[in-house]
Design a protein around this motif. Structure first.
Motif, PDB file in Angstrom:
ATOM      1  N   ALA A  56      -0.074   2.087  -6.749  1.00 59.74           N
ATOM      2  CA  ALA A  56      -0.833   0.839  -6.801  1.00 59.74           C
ATOM      3  C   ALA A  56      -2.285   1.159  -6.533  1.00 59.74           C
ATOM      4  O   ALA A  56      -2.605   1.779  -5.530  1.00 59.74           O
ATOM      5  N   VAL A  57      -3.132   0.764  -7.432  1.00 60.28           N
ATOM      6  CA  VAL A  57      -4.556   0.967  -7.207  1.00 60.28           C
ATOM      7  C   VAL A  57      -5.183  -0.387  -6.933  1.00 60.28           C
ATOM      8  O   VAL A  57      -5.107  -1.299  -7.746  1.00 60.28           O
ATOM      9  N   HIS A  58      -5.779  -0.492  -5.761  1.00 62.20           N
ATOM     10  CA  HIS A  58      -6.322  -1.774  -5.344  1.00 62.20           C
ATOM     11  C   HIS A  58      -7.766  -1.884  -5.785  1.00 62.20           C
ATOM     12  O   HIS A  58      -8.469  -0.891  -5.868  1.00 62.20           O
ATOM     13  N   PRO A  59      -8.176  -3.092  -6.034  1.00 63.92           N
ATOM     14  CA  PRO A  59      -9.584  -3.259  -6.382  1.00 63.92           C
ATOM     15  C   PRO A  59     -10.428  -2.813  -5.207  1.00 63.92           C
ATOM     16  O   PRO A  59      -9.985  -2.879  -4.067  1.00 63.92           O
ATOM     17  N   PRO A  60     -11.612  -2.317  -5.502  1.00 60.70           N
ATOM     18  CA  PRO A  60     -12.425  -1.805  -4.404  1.00 60.70           C
ATOM     19  C   PRO A  60     -12.745  -2.938  -3.450  1.00 60.70           C
ATOM     20  O   PRO A  60     -13.140  -4.021  -3.875  1.00 60.70           O
ATOM     21  N   SER A  61     -12.525  -2.685  -2.207  1.00 64.35           N
ATOM     22  CA  SER A  61     -12.918  -3.681  -1.235  1.00 64.35           C
ATOM     23  C   SER A  61     -14.219  -3.196  -0.649  1.00 64.35           C
ATOM     24  O   SER A  61     -14.507  -2.027  -0.647  1.00 64.35           O
TER      25      SER A  61
ATOM     26  N   THR B 298      -4.575 -10.553  -8.336  1.00 62.73           N
ATOM     27  CA  THR B 298      -5.185  -9.772  -7.279  1.00 62.73           C
ATOM     28  C   THR B 298      -6.009  -8.607  -7.804  1.00 62.73           C
ATOM     29  O   THR B 298      -6.773  -8.014  -7.060  1.00 62.73           O
ATOM     30  N   GLY B 299      -5.827  -8.286  -9.059  1.00 62.73           N
ATOM     31  CA  GLY B 299      -6.544  -7.144  -9.597  1.00 62.73           C
ATOM     32  C   GLY B 299      -5.899  -5.810  -9.275  1.00 62.73           C
ATOM     33  O   GLY B 299      -6.432  -4.762  -9.603  1.00 62.73           O
ATOM     34  N   ILE B 300      -4.757  -5.851  -8.624  1.00 65.76           N
ATOM     35  CA  ILE B 300      -4.080  -4.589  -8.322  1.00 65.76           C
ATOM     36  C   ILE B 300      -3.492  -4.018  -9.608  1.00 65.76           C
ATOM     37  O   ILE B 300      -2.916  -4.745 -10.410  1.00 65.76           O
ATOM     38  N   ARG B 301      -3.671  -2.738  -9.779  1.00 60.05           N
ATOM     39  CA  ARG B 301      -3.096  -2.088 -10.951  1.00 60.05           C
ATOM     40  C   ARG B 301      -1.976  -1.177 -10.538  1.00 60.05           C
ATOM     41  O   ARG B 301      -2.096  -0.454  -9.554  1.00 60.05           O
ATOM     42  N   TYR B 302      -0.976  -1.184 -11.329  1.00 61.43           N
ATOM     43  CA  TYR B 302       0.141  -0.287 -11.082  1.00 61.43           C
ATOM     44  C   TYR B 302       0.122   0.755 -12.193  1.00 61.43           C
ATOM     45  O   TYR B 302       0.250   0.408 -13.365  1.00 61.43           O
TER      46      TYR B 302
ATOM     47  N   ASN C 270       0.836  -1.185   0.000  1.00 61.65           N
ATOM     48  CA  ASN C 270       0.000   0.000   0.000  1.00 61.65           C
ATOM     49  C   ASN C 270       0.873   1.238   0.000  1.00 61.65           C
ATOM     50  O   ASN C 270       1.026   1.902   1.007  1.00 61.65           O
TER      51      ASN C 270
END
Lengths: 516, 904
Positions: free
Chosen positions: A24-29, A89-93, A2
Motif C-alpha cells: 500500500a502506498v499512501h499519499p504523501p502526508s 483516500t488516494g492509497i494505491r495498492y 500500513n
C-alpha cells in the motif's frame, strides 16, 4: 493498513522465494520529520546484509533473474504490475513480484525466509506471528498446494503480512487469519481439482513406482518438475490479478476494520452565526466578497479568515486603507484615553448604537473592526460608512460623515465583563495575542451565561424569582447587576438560530420524571 | 443505585479462566545447545505434611480455577480471583519438585527459537497457534547480558536441575523465607478477607532502578535519538496547534496529532527503524547498568507463555478476540514476569548449595507465574461498568436524555455526600488534570453541525486521517483512556476505594463520563457471504479452461494510447460506457460473447455507478460482491476494466490518479486534508526550529509517492469492496478498561473500584514503576500516575512513579481542589436543582469544560516565549487562580508542549 502482503514459496531448487507482493502506498502526508539522526541509507544497507545472511544463497535482485525457475516467478518480467487506487483516500495498492520500495525489499526477503525456513509451525501449516523492531513484524500463514509432479505431491507456500506496527498486526490476527484462510483454501481447492484431473489422466504414483529409480536421471527429473508455476498448479490464468485484488482488499479491509468515533466540541456560537450568515449571503448574492471562504470548508485557515472577514464590511480591504487606522483595542484605548474608551466600550457591550462621525471612512472602519471583537459575532450589525442615518435596530455600529445629520431622537456603573476586560487591556505586559485570547475566554464565558438565561427565560419561561436564582448562580448578580442583565439580554440577540431552534424544539417529554 | 447496573459481562464465560497457563524458560547456548530452564508443567508442589487447613487446599500454584467449572453456578459477581498472603510465621515455604520436562518441550523449543538461529541481538516476539490441544503460545527471545564481573553462568542452575531427580525438602535460607512468604498464594473469592499481613513488595517486583530518561514532548533540547520513533515524542516537533491569533475554532488537537504521528512512526514507507525499546535484553547479572557489559558467549533466553484455549468454539473465539485485541496488556505482564525470572536467576546464583538454589529459583518463578496467571485471569474476568456514561452517550444518541438524567442524578447525590470535604470537586480536578482525553472533545469544531444542532460533531479530520493514513484505533483508544495526551507523556489510572459498594459504583459511574475515549466500530464481512474478496479463486474460475486465449487481455489492459483515442475507440465499441468528466473509462470486452452487448453495456454502467459508490461509502447497501467476479471470473459477460487515464501532470497535481465517478468528493476531501495539514505544518515551522531537517524526509516521502504516480503503465484494477456489517466493537479498551467494583486491585484498568486498598498499597508503586519501564502504550512514558479516591475517608490522592517517599506512610499527595472545577460542578448541579432539562445541563457542563480549554489557551499564549513565570503574576495578569494552575497547565500541555517546561 500500513502493511504489505506477500505470497512466498519454498522452491525445491532455490529455497524460499518471494512470488508476489502487494504494498500500500499512501499519499504523501505533510510528515513531521522523523527526529534523530536516522540515516535511512545506513540502516538499509545493514538490513540488507542481515537479510542476506539468512538466505540459503545470497540473492540480490540483480542476480535473481538468473537462477529463477517458473515456480519462483509470478508475473513475467515484462509485466508492469498491477495497481488499484482507493479513490477516497488516494492509497494505491501496487503488486509486483517484489516490493517496489527498495527499503522493503530486504524486509520482505527476510520475512519470506523466516516464514519458510526458520520459524517452526506445528503441523507445518498454520499461522505464526514473529518479528522484531529491526526487521519488522510478520504474520505468516504457511500452507501446501497440491502438485502431482512435486515431491510428496505438494509444494509449500506462505502468505506473509508485514508491518512495523507490532500491536496493530497482533490486534488484527483474528481478522487476518480468517481471511487468509479463505484465500488459502480457495487456492488449495482450485489446485486440488487440477491435481485430481491430472491424476486421472496420468496417475503419478503409478508412474513413479513403475519407473526404475535411476540416480542419473533423477536430478534432472526433479529440476524439471520444480518449474511449475502456481498459475499452472491452479490453472487460473488470472491468478495474479485475482491475488492482487484479494491482497489489496485485505489491506484495505484490515485497515478499516475498526473505526473510531472521535468527537469534537460543538462549534462556538460565533462559528454557528458565521455559518448562518454565510448561508444567507450565499443565497442572497453571489458577488459578495466576504463570502468566498466557504464555511463548510474544514480548513482552519479558511474558517479563520471567515471569522475575520465576515462582519458585513470587508476586512480584506483594510490592508489597502491608506492613512491612519486603529490597530488594536489597546491602540484605540490609548488614543481615546482610558475613561472615554470605557464609555465607548460600555455602550458597545450594552448594545447601544455607536455612531462614529468622521471624514475618513478607513479610520472609522478600522475602529469598528477592533471594537466588534468585544461582542459575539451575532450581535454585530455594522454599517461602516453611510450617507444617512440608520436606525439603531438596523445597526449598532454606524459610521457617518461629519455632515450627515443625526435625528433628534437619537441621544446613557458598568457590567462585570467590562471590568475584567479593562484589566487585561490595561496590563501592558500582555501581548495583543494574549489579550485577544483573554477576550475570547470572557466572551465565551458570558455567552454560556447567555445560553442559560435564554433557556431559562425564553424557552422554559420561568418566573422572576427563579430567574434571579439563575443570575446568582451565573455570577451575574452583585455590583453591576443591572448592567450585567442588560448585557446578557442584548447578547441573547446574538445567539444562532440553530441553537435557539434546537432548544425550542428540544423534546421535554418525560423530563425529570425519574428524579421526581 | 437503581440505574447503575454493574455486572460482569455475560459474554465472558468463567470457564475460560480455567485454562492453564504454562511457563517455559529455555536457553539456547552456542556451546551447550538448548536447555529447559523452567517448565511449569514439570514442577510439582510437594505436600509439606503440614496440618492441612481448607485454605491450604486451595493454595495451588497452578492456575486452576475449576471451582466455577464444577459447580456450574456463576461465580460470585465477578470472576476475579483474589490473592492474599497467607503465609504466617509457621508456614513453611512451599517446596517444589522438578520432574522430567514434558515430552513436548523439544518441539516447543524449536518453535521458540526457530530452526535456524538468528543473529539479531534485540528481543524477538513470536506467537504460535497450536491446534491440538488448542493453545496459544507467546514467546519472547532475548539476548543475554552479563556484567563484566560475573562470568559464572546460569549453567549452574541447569546443572542443578540435571543432577536432581529426587525430591528436595524445603530449605529456609533467608532468601527462601522471603520467597516463601510471598509464594504461597491463595485463590479465594471476594467474600474472603485477605490476610492482614502485607507482603514484601521487593521480593515480588524487585525494585528496578535503571535510570530512565524522562521523555518529554517539550521541544528544544530534546534532539536525543534514543526515542526517536515515539509518536508522542515526535509530536513535540510539530507544535500541535495553530499559532496565536489564528482560528480558535479548530486547531488540531493533540489526539489528532498522536494519531497522525503514530501512523507515520509505524509506516512501512520508512522501512524498519529501530525504536525506543529495541535494546531489551535478558540480564544474567546484577549489574544491569554495568559500565562494560560483555557478551560472554552467544546465548539466548526464551520465555514462553502457553495458554490453553477453551474447548468450546464460542468461548475459544471470545477468548482469542480478547487476547489479540488486548495484547499490549498481556505483553506488559509478560515483561513483568521476565523481570522476575531475571531476578530469580540472579538471586539464586548467590546460593552455594545446589538443591537450595533450585528451591529458591523455583519458588520465585512460581510466584511470579502465579501473579501473572492471576492478573491475566482478572483482566479477562473482572466486572466492568456496564454503561459507561460517555461511551453510551456517543453510541446511543436516542437514549441521551435518559442518560443525562441518570448521570446528573448520580452526580448530585455524590456532591451531597462529600459536600464538606469537596470530595467530588477534588476527584474531578484530579481526573480532568490527568485523564486528558476530554480536551479534544470540547475543542470547538469549525464544521457546521450535520445532525442535531448542538450535538458534538464527530471529528471529520480524524476520520479522514484514519482512512488515508491508517493507524491502530485500539492503540489510540488506550492512550486516550490513560490520558497520555499531554507533554511530557504521563499515563494515569484511577482507583476508587471504599467499603460501600453502592457509593463506589456511583463514583465510578460519574467518572465514566469524564474519563473519555473514542468509541470503536467494527466492520466485518458477514459469514454467509459467498464470495469473499479474500478468496482469489471463485467458483467460476475453479473450472480450469486452459485453452482460453490470451486470458489477461479481457480483464485488464495496459494503457498506452491517448485518452482521446481510447475514448473514441470505446465510443465506437460500446456507446455509453465512457464516463464524461472523469478520466476513467469502463470497458467491456469488445470480443464479448454476450448475446446482447448493448444491454450488457448499460447494465455494466449502472452497476459500475453503484460500485463506485460502494467503493467509497462502506455503509451503503452492497452490490460489491460483483467486483470479485469482475476480477476473478473468466465469464466473458463480466470482463470489465477500469482505466485511469489522465495526463501525468494532472495526476501529479491531484496526488492520486482519479477515482471512479463517485471519487470526486473523495479526492476533494483528500486534497483538503493535505492542504490543511500542510498549512498547519507551515504555520508551525516558523515557530519550531527543530523542524530543521524535515524537508529532506518529506521530499523523499513525496518522491516515493510521485514515483508511483506513474501508474499509467501498470495494469489498473478495481479495488474490491464487499458487504460490511458495522457493529459496535466489543473487544475494545473503552469497554474493558473501565472496571466496576472489583474484588481486587487491577493494575491495568483505567478506572475501577475496590473495597480495600490493602493490595493496592502493596503493588501500586511497583506497578507504576513497571508502567514506566514497560508501558503497554508502546511509547515512552515519563511518569505513571494513579489517582486514588477513598470514599470512606473522602480523600483523593495522586500517586506518582516519581516520588517514592511520602510523609506518614501515605501513598501520594492530596489533591488541591481547582476552583474552576468546583464552580463548574456547582453551577451545573444548581441548574439541575432548578429543574432545567438535564440534557441542557449536560450541554452546559460541556460549555464550561470548553471554558477551561479556552483559559488554557490564554495561559499557553501568555507563557509563550517566557522562561519562568511566577504564579502570582498569572493571577494578576490573567485572573487565573493558583488552584487552577495545575489543571490549566496540564490542559495547555496537550496543545502547547512548551507549557510544562516553563511551569515546572
Amino acid at each position: 493498513m500500513n502493511a504489505l502482503v506477500a505470497l512466498c514459496h519454498f522452491c525445491e531448487l532455490h529455497g524460499p522465494r518471494t512470488l508476489f507482493c502487494t504494498e500500500a502506498v499512501h499519499p504523501p502526508s505533510p510528515s513531521p520529520p522523523q527526529p534523530g539522526p536516522a540515516i535511512p541509507g545506513d540502516r538499509d544497507r545493514e538490513a540488507d546484509r542481515e537479510g542476506e545472511g539468512l538466505t540459503m544463497r545470497a540473492n540480490s535482485s540483480a542476480t535473481q533473474g538468473a537462477d529463477m525457475c517458473e515456480g519462483c516467478r509470478s508475473l513475467p518480467a515484462s509485466h508492469p504490475g498491477f495497481v488499484s487506487v482507493d479513490g477516497e483516500t488516494g492509497i494505491r495498492y501496487l503488486s509486483h513480484q517484489h516490493p517496489r520500495q527498495p527499503q522493503l525489499f530486504s524486509v520482505v526477503r527476510q520475512a519470506c525466509v523466516r516464514s519458510l525456513s526458520c520459524e517452526v509451525c506445528p503441523g507445518r501449516e498454520g499461522p505464526i506471528f514473529f518479528g522484531d523492531e529491526q526487521h519488522g513484524f510478520v504474520f505468516s500463514h504457511t500452507f501446501f498446494i497440491k502438485d502431482s509432479l512435486a515431491r510428496g505431491f505438494q509444494r509449500w507456500y506462505s502468505i506473509v503480512v508485514v508491518a512495523m506496527d507490532r500491536i496493530y498486526l497482533i490486534n488484527s490476527w483474528p481478522f487476518l487469519l480468517r481471511h487468509l484462510r479463505l484465500t488459502i483454501q480457495s487456492l488449495q481447492n482450485t489446485a486440488l481439482k487440477v491435481f485430481d484431473s491430472e491424476q486421472c489422466v496420468c496417475p503419478q504414483r503409478a508412474v513413479r513406482m513403475n519407473s526404475a529409480f535411476s540416480p542419473a536421471v533423477f536430478p534432472h527429473q526433479r529440476s524439471g518438475n520444480a518449474a511449475r508455476s502456481l498459475t499452472s498448479l491452479t490453472q487460473h490464468p488470472n491468478l495474479w490479478a485475482s491475488l492482487h485484488s484479494s491482497f489489496s482488499w485485505l489491506l484495505k479491509a484490515c485497515g478499516s476494520r475498526l473505526t473510531e468515533k472521535l468527537l469534537e466540541g460543538a462549534p462556538t456560537e460565533d462559528t454557528l452565526v458565521l455559518i448562518e450568515r454565510q448561508t444567507e449571503q450565499e443565497e442572497e448574492m453571489s458577488g459578495w466578497d466576504g463570502a468566498e471562504g466557504g464555511v463548510s470548508n474544514p480548513q482552519p485557515s479558511q474558517s479563520e479568515s471567515v471569522q475575520a472577514k465576515d462582519f458585513q464590511f470587508d476586512d480584506g480591504r483594510q490592508e489597502d486603507i491608506l492613512g491612519p487606522k486603529f490597530k488594536s483595542l489597546r491602540h484605540l484605548r490609548q488614543v481615546l484615553g482610558a475613561s472615554d474608551f470605557r464609555q465607548l466600550a460600555w455602550h458597545v457591550l450594552m448594545g447601544n448604537q455607536v455612531i462614529w462621525r468622521g471624514a475618513d471612512p478607513g479610520l472609522i472602519q478600522s475602529a469598528f473592526n477592533v471594537l466588534k471583537a468585544l461582542l459575539p459575532v451575532g450581535c454585530v450589525r455594522a454599517v461602516p460608512y453611510s450617507p444617512h442615518y440608520e436606525e439603531a435596530y438596523r445597526c449598532n455600529f454606524l459610521g457617518l460623515s461629519p455632515d450627515v445629520p443625526i435625528p433628534a431622537h437619537v441621544s446613557s456603573s458598568g457590567p462585570t465583563l467590562l471590568n475584567k476586560m479593562e484589566v487585561a487591556l490595561s496590563n501592558e505586559n500582555l501581548s495583543v495575542e494574549v489579550v485577544s485570547l483573554c477576550l475570547l475566554c470572557l466572551k465565551e464565558e458570558w455567552m454560556n451565561k447567555v445560553k442559560v438565561l435564554f433557556k431559562f427565560s425564553k424557552v422554559d419561561g420561568r418566573g422572576k424569582e427563579d430567574t434571579q436564582k439563575v443570575l446568582a448562580l451565573l455570577g451575574a448578580t452583585g455590583p453591576g447587576e443591572e448592567d450585567n442583565v442588560r448585557l446578557l439580554k442584548f447578547w441573547m440577540t446574538g445567539l444562532s438560530k440553530l441553537y435557539k431552534s434546537h432548544l425550542m424544539t428540544a423534546v421535554r417529554v418525560g423530563e425529570r420524571t425519574l428524579s421526581q | 443505585v437503581k440505574h447503575i447496573r454493574m455486572i460482569s459481562e455475560g459474554s465472558r464465560d468463567t470457564e475460560d479462566g480455567s485454562n492453564d497457563i504454562r511457563l517455559i524458560v529455555y536457553q539456547d547456548c552456542e556451546r551447550r545447545g538448548r536447555q529447559v530452564l523452567f517448565d511449569s508443567k514439570a514442577i510439582h508442589k510437594l505436600d509439606t505434611s503440614e496440618p492441612v487447613t481448607c485454605k491450604n487446599l486451595i493454595v495451588t500454584v497452578s492456575f486452576i480455577l475449576k471451582t466455577s467449572d464444577e459447580t456450574k453456578t456463576p461465580p460470585n459477581r465477578s470472576g476475579a480471583c483474589h490473592i492474599g498472603s497467607q503465609a504466617s510465621e509457621k508456614d513453611k515455604p512451599p517446596s517444589y519438585q522438578y520432574t522430567r520436562p514434558a515430552p513436548d518441550v523439544t518441539m516447543l523449543g524449536e518453535m521458540m527459537f526457530g530452526s535456524v538461529s538468528m543473529s539479531y541481538k534485540g528481543s524477538t516476539l513470536k506467537i504460535h497457534h497450536i491446534r491440538s490441544p488448542p493453545q496459544l503460545m507467546v514467546s519472547k527471545v532475548f539476548s543475554t547480558r552479563f556484567g563484566s564481573s560475573t562470568s559464572e553462568s546460569t549453567n549452574t542452575l541447569q546443572d542443578s536441575f540435571e543432577s536432581m531427580s529426587q525430591t528436595f525438602p524445603s530449605h529456609t535460607s533467608s532468601i527462601g523465607k522471603i520467597s516463601a512468604n510471598t509464594s504461597s498464594f491463595l485463590l479465594i473469592f471476594a467474600h474472603q478477607k485477605p490476610s492482614e499481613q502485607p507482603r514484601c513488595n521487593d521480593s515480588v517486583f524487585p525494585a528496578h532502578s535503571n535510570p530512565v530518561d524522562m521523555p518529554s514532548r517539550g521541544h528544544s533540547e530534546d534532539g536525543d535519538s534514543g526515542i526517536a520513533r515515539s509518536a508522542s515524542l515526535s509530536s513535540l516537533l510539530a507544535t500541535p496547534l495553530p499559532s496565536p491569533g489564528s482560528s480558535f475554532s479548530s486547531g488540531l488537537s493533540s489526539s489528532y496529532q498522536r494519531r497522525l504521528l503514530r501512523s507515520q512512526a509505524t509506516s512501512l514507507q520508512h522501512g524498519p527503524v529501530p525504536r525506543w525499546n529495541t535494546e531489551e535484553m535478558f540480564s544474567l547479572s546484577d549489574e544491569s547498568c554495568s559500565s562494560n557489559p560483555v557478551m560472554i558467549q552467544r546465548k539466548k533466553i526464551a520465555i514462553s507463555i502457553i495458554i490453553s484455549l477453551p474447548e468450546r468454539e464460542e468461548e475459544n473465539h471470545n477468548f482469542q478476540e480478547f487476547f489479540f485485541s488486548h495484547f499490549p496488556l498481556f505483553e506488559s505482564h509478560m515483561n513483568k514476569l521476565k523481570t522476575a525470572i531475571e531476578r530469580a536467576m540472579i538471586v539464586c546464583r548467590r546460593i552455594a548449595e545446589s538443591s537450595q538454589r533450585v528451591q529458591v529459583y523455583l519458588c520465585r518463578v512460581m510466584e511470579a507465574l502465579g501473579e501473572f496467571r492471576m492478573t491475566v485471569w482478572n483482566l479477562y474476568m473482572a466486572p466492568r461498568i456496564s454503561e459507561p456514561v460517555w461511551l453510551s452517550m456517543i453510541s446511543q444518541s436516542t437514549e441521551r436524555n435518559l442518560l443525562c438524567q441518570r448521570f446528573l442524578k448520580e452526580m448530585s447525590l455524590l456532591m451531597e455526600h462529600g459536600a464538606k470535604s469537596q470530595f467530588l470537586s477534588a476527584l474531578l480536578t484530579a481526573v480532568l488534570t490527568h485523564h486528558l482525553a476530554w480536551v479534544s472533545t470540547v475543542m470547538p469544531s469549525s464544521m457546521p453541525p450535520i445532525k442535531s444542532a448542538c450535538q458534538k460533531p464527530a471529528s471529520q479530520t480524524a476520520d479522514l486521517l484514519a482512512k488515508s493514513h491508517p493507524y491502530n484505533p485500539l492503540w489510540a483508544q488506550l492512550g486516550d483512556l490513560y490520558g497520555a495526551l499531554g507533554s511530557p507523556v504521563r499515563v494515569c489510572r484511577t482507583v476508587v476505594v471504599g467499603r460501600r459498594r453502592e457509593l463506589v459504583q456511583r463514583v465510578l459511574y460519574v467518572l465514566s463520563y469524564f474519563i473519555r475515549c473514542s468509541d470503536l466500530q467494527e466492520h466485518v464481512q458477514p459469514q454467509e457471504q459467498m464470495d469473499n474478496p479474500a478468496s482469489p479463486c471463485t467458483s467460476q474460475t475453479t473450472d480450469p479452461t486452459p485453452e482460453k486465449p490470451d486470458p489477461l487481455k479481457p480483464t485488464a489492459c495496459v494503457i498506452g494510447t491517448s485518452e482521446k483515442a481510447l475514448n473514441s475507440d470505446l465510443g465506437n465499441a460500446i456507446p455509453g460506457t465512457s464516463v464524461e468528466q472523469s478520466h476513467e473509462i469502463l470497458l467491456t470486452d469488445t470480443k464479448s460473447t454476450s448475446p446482447s452487448p448493448s444491454v450488457e453495456s448499460t447494465a455494466v454502467r449502472s452497476e459500475f455507478t453503484e460500485m463506485a459508490q460502494e467503493c467509497f461509502g462502506e455503509d451503503s447497501d452492497s452490490v460489491g460482491g460483483g467486483l470479485e467476479h469482475i476480477l476473478a471470473s473468466q465469464s466473458p459477460l463480466l470482463h470489465r476494466v477500469q482505466f485511469h487515464i489522465g495526463s501525468p501532470s494532472e495526476t501529479a497535481n491531484d496526488g492520486q490518479a482519479g477515482g471512479l465517478t463517485g471519487a470526486g468528493c473523495g479526492r476533494g476531501l483528500d486534497r483538503k486534508l493535505h492542504q490543511r495539514l500542510l498549512s498547519d505544518i507551515r504555520r508551525n515551522e516558523s515557530s519550531d526550529s527543530a523542524l530543521g531537517d524535515s524537508d529532506d524526509e518529506e521530499t523523499s516521502a513525496q518522491e516515493l509517492y510521485v514515483s508511483h504516480e506513474d501508474c499509467t503503465n501498470l495494469v489498473c484494477l478495481f479495488l474490491c469492496s464487499c458487504q460490511v456489517e458495522s457493529r459496535a466493537s466489543v473487544n475494545h479498551f473503552g469497554r474493558s478498561l473501565l472496571g466496576g467494583y472489583c474484588p481486587q486491585y487491577m493494575p491495568d484498568f483505567a478506572l475501577h473500584g475496590i473495597s480495600s486498598d490493602l493490595r493496592l498499597k502493596q503493588c501500586l508503586m511497583a506497578d507504576l514503576e513497571h508502567t514506566v519501564l514497560h508501558p503497554a502504550l508502546d511509547e515512552p512514558v515519563a511518569e505513571a500516575l494513579c489517582i486514588v479516591a477513598d470514599t470512606d475517608r473522602l480523600s483523593v490522592q495522586v500517586v506518582t512513579s516519581q516520588k517514592r517517599v511520602c510523609e506518614g506512610g501515605r501513598l501520594g499527595r492530596d489533591v488541591m481542589v481547582s476552583n474552576l472545577v468546583h464552580t463548574l460542578i456547582t453551577s451545573v448541579l444548581q441548574l439541575y436543582a432548578l429543574n432545567i432539562a438535564s440534557d441542557f445541563c449536560v450541554m452546559h457542563l460541556e460549555d464550561r469544560l470548553q471554558e477551561v480549554y479556552f483559559k488554557s489557551r490564554s495561559l499557553a499564549e501568555y507563557l509563550r516565549g517566557q522562561t519562568r513565570v511566577p504564579v502570582k503574576e498569572l493571577g494578576l495578569a490573567l485572573g487565573i487562580e493558583s488552584s487552577d494552575i495545575p489543571l490549566l497547565a496540564a490542559v495547555a500541555s496537550t496543545h502547547s508542549p512548551y507549557v510544562a517546561q516553563i511551569l515546572l
